[in-house]
Enzyme design. Structure first.
Site, mmCIF file in Angstrom:
data_model
loop_
_atom_site.group_PDB
_atom_site.id
_atom_site.type_symbol
_atom_site.label_atom_id
_atom_site.label_comp_id
_atom_site.label_asym_id
_atom_site.label_seq_id
_atom_site.Cartn_x
_atom_site.Cartn_y
_atom_site.Cartn_z
ATOM 1 N N GLY A 15 0.811 -1.224 0.000
ATOM 2 C CA GLY A 15 0.000 0.000 0.000
ATOM 3 C C GLY A 15 0.839 1.266 0.000
ATOM 4 C CE LYS A 16 6.261 0.722 -3.007
ATOM 5 N NZ LYS A 16 5.550 -0.555 -3.298
ATOM 6 C CE LYS A 38 6.569 4.049 -8.518
ATOM 7 N NZ LYS A 38 6.070 3.294 -7.365
ATOM 8 C CB THR A 42 7.834 -0.885 -13.817
ATOM 9 O OG1 THR A 42 7.183 -1.393 -12.642
ATOM 10 C CG2 THR A 42 9.302 -0.631 -13.502
ATOM 11 C CD GLU A 115 4.409 4.805 -4.555
ATOM 12 O OE1 GLU A 115 4.060 3.631 -4.801
ATOM 13 O OE2 GLU A 115 3.743 5.810 -4.868
#
Length: 213
Positions: A15-16, A38, A42, A115
């Site tokens: 759940g990042k 980010k 990907t 993240e």
């Protein structure tokens, strides 16, 4: 002082993205200027779906830095580890581009939340893991954890790797979304609190409420 933080999780589906947005909103409410970035995206083509989710979850429009690619400078098409995604696309992973984007963002925002992609041991190359990037850039780390079955193993392995590399553990975000078994969740939460109190006594644990459907 302006500061970037790296957000990773104990596994790919911890759940990042949701927790990154939750932390961004918390910091904004505390009066900080905040933007998310980010690390390596990907499974996308032209834009980062995680950055889009951050903006949606925090109630913000896409920012100029999103539209010009600064917040997601490296995007690969296949949904897999960065080293494989880059190989499939026939491209390299120039980490200096990520570093440059972070520096640009820190000139405008006092908090940049980066993240990660997957967990700490996700490979960037055959010889470099995500945790190595965090350590080499001396980024404080935010670890997303949860109380699902088997999570204690992943949590402790991650924390031991963090301590071994001398990484500053800024905080733990306990994602309540996975609390489907109250007994396991309560035991896991209690175990984490005791472990952190012993091994990382200055690190706070924040409960992140389950995302509303």
């Amino acid at each position: 002082m302006n500061q970037a933080y790296f957000i990773s999780g104990i596994d790919t589906d911890a759940g990042k993205t949701y927790c990154t947005a939750w932390l961004a909103k918390k910091l904004i409410d505390e009066g900080h200027s905040v933007i998310t970035q980010k690390f390596i995206q990907t499974g996308c083509k032209d834009s980062s779906e995680d950055i889009e989710a951050h903006r949606r979850l925090t109630g913000q429009p896409m920012q100029p830095e999103d539209l010009d690619g600064t917040t997601a400078p490296l995007i690969y098409t296949h949904p897999c580890s960065p080293q494989l995604a880059a190989r499939i696309d026939g491209r390299d992973i120039p980490l200096e581009i990520i570093d440059r984007s972070t520096r640009i963002l820190l000139e405008k925002y006092d908090r940049v939340l980066i993240e990660g992609a997957g967990g700490l041991m996700v490979p960037i190359t055959d010889t470099m893991f995500t945790i190595d990037y965090v350590a080499s850039r001396e980024l404080p780390l935010v670890l997303v954890v949860h109380g699902g079955l088997g999570s204690i193993n992943h949590i402790v392995l991650s924390l031991e790797a963090i301590k071994k590399r001398g990484i500053v553990l800024h905080s733990l975000l306990y994602n309540r979304y996975f609390d489907s078994d109250p007994l396991i969740a309560a035991d896991t939460h209690g175990f984490i609190e005791r472990y952190i109190a012993r091994e990382f006594p200055d690190t706070p644990i924040y409960d992140v409420p389950a995302m509303r459907q």
